[in-house]
Design a protein around this motif. Structure first.
Motif, PDB file in Angstrom:
ATOM      1  N   MET A 209       6.383  37.199  18.616  1.00  0.00           N
ATOM      2  CA  MET A 209       6.841  38.504  19.269  1.00  0.00           C
ATOM      3  C   MET A 209       6.708  39.678  18.542  1.00  0.00           C
ATOM      4  N   VAL A 210       6.747  39.437  17.021  1.00  0.00           N
ATOM      5  CA  VAL A 210       6.792  40.392  16.062  1.00  0.00           C
ATOM      6  C   VAL A 210       5.938  40.124  15.071  1.00  0.00           C
ATOM      7  N   PRO A 211       4.981  41.247  14.777  1.00  0.00           N
ATOM      8  CA  PRO A 211       4.019  40.876  13.537  1.00  0.00           C
ATOM      9  C   PRO A 211       4.813  40.586  12.504  1.00  0.00           C
ATOM     10  N   ILE A 212       4.172  39.929  11.429  1.00  0.00           N
ATOM     11  CA  ILE A 212       4.433  39.422  10.012  1.00  0.00           C
ATOM     12  C   ILE A 212       3.573  39.872   9.052  1.00  0.00           C
ATOM     13  N   PRO A 213       3.669  40.841   8.346  1.00  0.00           N
ATOM     14  CA  PRO A 213       2.585  41.227   7.310  1.00  0.00           C
ATOM     15  C   PRO A 213       2.195  40.352   6.334  1.00  0.00           C
ATOM     16  N   ALA A 214       1.014  40.400   5.939  1.00  0.00           N
ATOM     17  CA  ALA A 214       0.562  39.459   4.517  1.00  0.00           C
ATOM     18  C   ALA A 214       1.407  39.982   3.533  1.00  0.00           C
ATOM     19  N   ALA A 215       1.675  38.980   2.593  1.00  0.00           N
ATOM     20  CA  ALA A 215       2.408  39.262   1.424  1.00  0.00           C
ATOM     21  C   ALA A 215       1.917  38.204   0.293  1.00  0.00           C
ATOM     22  N   PRO A 216       2.171  38.432  -1.025  1.00  0.00           N
ATOM     23  CA  PRO A 216       1.682  37.593  -2.046  1.00  0.00           C
ATOM     24  C   PRO A 216       2.443  36.086  -1.952  1.00  0.00           C
ATOM     25  N   GLY A 217       1.814  35.117  -1.710  1.00  0.00           N
ATOM     26  CA  GLY A 217       2.628  33.689  -1.651  1.00  0.00           C
ATOM     27  C   GLY A 217       3.054  33.320  -0.473  1.00  0.00           C
ATOM     28  N   ARG A 218       2.951  34.197   0.432  1.00  0.00           N
ATOM     29  CA  ARG A 218       3.221  33.947   1.954  1.00  0.00           C
ATOM     30  C   ARG A 218       2.329  33.345   2.808  1.00  0.00           C
ATOM     31  N   SER A 219       2.681  32.171   3.354  1.00  0.00           N
ATOM     32  CA  SER A 219       1.574  31.542   4.645  1.00  0.00           C
ATOM     33  C   SER A 219       1.692  32.136   5.681  1.00  0.00           C
ATOM     34  N   ARG A 220       0.860  32.304   6.655  1.00  0.00           N
ATOM     35  CA  ARG A 220       0.834  32.767   7.947  1.00  0.00           C
ATOM     36  C   ARG A 220      -0.324  31.756   8.782  1.00  0.00           C
ATOM     37  N   VAL A 221       0.242  31.484   9.616  1.00  0.00           N
ATOM     38  CA  VAL A 221      -0.771  30.983  10.780  1.00  0.00           C
ATOM     39  C   VAL A 221      -0.823  31.621  12.016  1.00  0.00           C
ATOM     40  N   ALA A 222      -1.702  31.545  12.750  1.00  0.00           N
ATOM     41  CA  ALA A 222      -1.579  32.202  14.312  1.00  0.00           C
ATOM     42  C   ALA A 222      -0.788  31.180  15.184  1.00  0.00           C
ATOM     43  N   SER A 223      -1.074  29.677  15.141  1.00  0.00           N
ATOM     44  CA  SER A 223      -0.403  28.671  15.844  1.00  0.00           C
ATOM     45  C   SER A 223      -0.040  27.388  14.876  1.00  0.00           C
ATOM     46  N   LEU A 224       1.232  27.049  15.302  1.00  0.00           N
ATOM     47  CA  LEU A 224       1.656  25.607  14.524  1.00  0.00           C
ATOM     48  C   LEU A 224       0.485  24.504  14.729  1.00  0.00           C
ATOM     49  N   ALA A 225      -0.359  24.632  15.911  1.00  0.00           N
ATOM     50  CA  ALA A 225      -1.196  23.680  16.083  1.00  0.00           C
ATOM     51  C   ALA A 225      -2.471  23.744  15.029  1.00  0.00           C
ATOM     52  N   GLU A 226      -2.386  24.714  13.924  1.00  0.00           N
ATOM     53  CA  GLU A 226      -3.464  24.770  13.008  1.00  0.00           C
ATOM     54  C   GLU A 226      -2.975  24.185  11.893  1.00  0.00           C
ATOM     55  N   VAL A 227      -1.580  23.538  11.762  1.00  0.00           N
ATOM     56  CA  VAL A 227      -1.106  22.919  10.619  1.00  0.00           C
ATOM     57  C   VAL A 227      -0.775  21.398  10.851  1.00  0.00           C
ATOM     58  N   ASP A 228      -0.933  20.935   9.568  1.00  0.00           N
ATOM     59  CA  ASP A 228      -0.581  19.451   9.517  1.00  0.00           C
ATOM     60  C   ASP A 228       0.189  19.192   8.290  1.00  0.00           C
ATOM     61  N   VAL A 229       0.837  17.947   8.292  1.00  0.00           N
ATOM     62  CA  VAL A 229       1.658  17.632   7.072  1.00  0.00           C
ATOM     63  C   VAL A 229       1.006  18.030   5.846  1.00  0.00           C
ATOM     64  N   ALA A 230      -0.444  17.603   5.455  1.00  0.00           N
ATOM     65  CA  ALA A 230      -0.986  17.826   4.226  1.00  0.00           C
ATOM     66  C   ALA A 230      -1.126  19.220   3.928  1.00  0.00           C
ATOM     67  N   ALA A 231      -1.292  20.018   4.969  1.00  0.00           N
ATOM     68  CA  ALA A 231      -1.475  21.883   4.725  1.00  0.00           C
ATOM     69  C   ALA A 231       0.159  22.021   4.359  1.00  0.00           C
ATOM     70  N   LEU A 232       1.267  21.668   4.789  1.00  0.00           N
ATOM     71  CA  LEU A 232       2.615  21.920   4.302  1.00  0.00           C
ATOM     72  C   LEU A 232       2.800  21.471   2.984  1.00  0.00           C
ATOM     73  N   GLY A 233       2.127  20.314   2.602  1.00  0.00           N
ATOM     74  CA  GLY A 233       2.226  19.634   1.467  1.00  0.00           C
ATOM     75  C   GLY A 233       1.566  20.729   0.274  1.00  0.00           C
ATOM     76  N   ARG A 234       0.467  21.135   0.823  1.00  0.00           N
ATOM     77  CA  ARG A 234      -0.253  22.207  -0.213  1.00  0.00           C
ATOM     78  C   ARG A 234       0.479  23.342  -0.221  1.00  0.00           C
TER      79      ARG A 234
END
Length: 247
Positions: A209-234
């Motif tokens: 509901m609230v935008p989150i700006p980009a920042a160094p080292g911060r990961s962002r996705v539009a939906s958790l459907a884009e993410v798998d366990v391997a991505a969390l590992g990276r």
């Protein structure tokens, strides 16, 4: 030599080497796992409306992710300024929590991709914690709907300082016996992101509901459907990703 063994002195093939995993994944609840933010806003608007105090959508969004005692104080002060009626901030919070619990019990709405990702983490043996500014009675209601999914639940009434302070995520890591720096925090609000980053964790932001700006080292996705366990590992290994469109 077995056909699956690497020759002496050679590193394993990077294509077939297993991905590293986070030590743990620490989940926010409201707006990240469960779509409860509309319930909170509706409860706030209803409560304030009984006293004749208007409450805009923008004012409600400013409280997203905040510790409940802070929200209670803001709401009580708003009613007093608007109408002269003095409310007890603790009683305000209690009423809001009960209203949201009733809504969740009536119909729970999970955020897209959240349950699939939670299930995949369980299958991979990655421990998960639920770390929320909601109180234990609401957090327990949600956790009970996902038996075995969370090794630890840290609720807003169980920490001295709530988000954006690091205390909730530090407490979760402590209870799990892991280093926060080896964990991934999953959040939907700037307040929660600040808490996870202050704790030293890798943060995956999925704005709701609230935008989150980009920042160094911060990961962002539009939906958790884009993410798998391997991505969390990276992400845990210090390789952030950002798929949120610019603008």
């Amino acid at each position: 030599m077995s056909p699956h063994e690497a020759p002496a002195g050679h590193a394993p093939d990077p294509v077939t080497a297993p991905e590293s995993l986070p030590a743990a994944v620490l989940w926010d609840m409201d707006g990240t796992l469960v779509d409860t933010e509309p319930h909170w806003i509706a409860a706030e608007t209803s409560l304030l409306g009984r006293y004749g105090a208007a409450w805009s959508h923008e004012q409600a969004l400013a409280l997203v992710g905040s510790a409940l005692p802070d929200s209670g104080r803001v709401l009580a002060e708003h009613v007093e300024r608007s109408t002269g009626v003095v409310l007890d901030a603790g009683a305000v919070v209690d009423e809001l929590v009960e209203a949201v619990i009733a809504q969740v019990r009536a119909a729970v709405v999970w955020r897209p991709g959240a349950l699939d990702l939670l299930g995949a983490l369980g299958e991979a043996g990655v421990p998960c914690a639920l770390v929320t500014m909601s109180y234990r009675n609401l957090a327990g209601t949600v956790a009970a709907m996902l038996p075995g999914a969370f090794s630890v639940v840290v609720a807003g009434d169980e920490v001295e300082r709530g988000k954006p302070a690091p205390d909730p995520y530090l407490r979760a890591a402590e209870l799990l016996g892991v280093d926060p720096g080896d964990c991934v925090v999953v959040e939907d609000s700037p307040t929660g992101v600040a808490s996870g980053e202050a704790a030293g964790a890798h943060v995956l932001a999925c704005p709701h509901m609230v935008p989150i700006p980009a920042a160094p080292g911060r990961s962002r996705v539009a939906s958790l459907a884009e993410v798998d366990v391997a991505a969390l590992g990276r992400i845990a290994a210090g390789r952030p990703l950002d798929t949120v469109p610019v603008g």
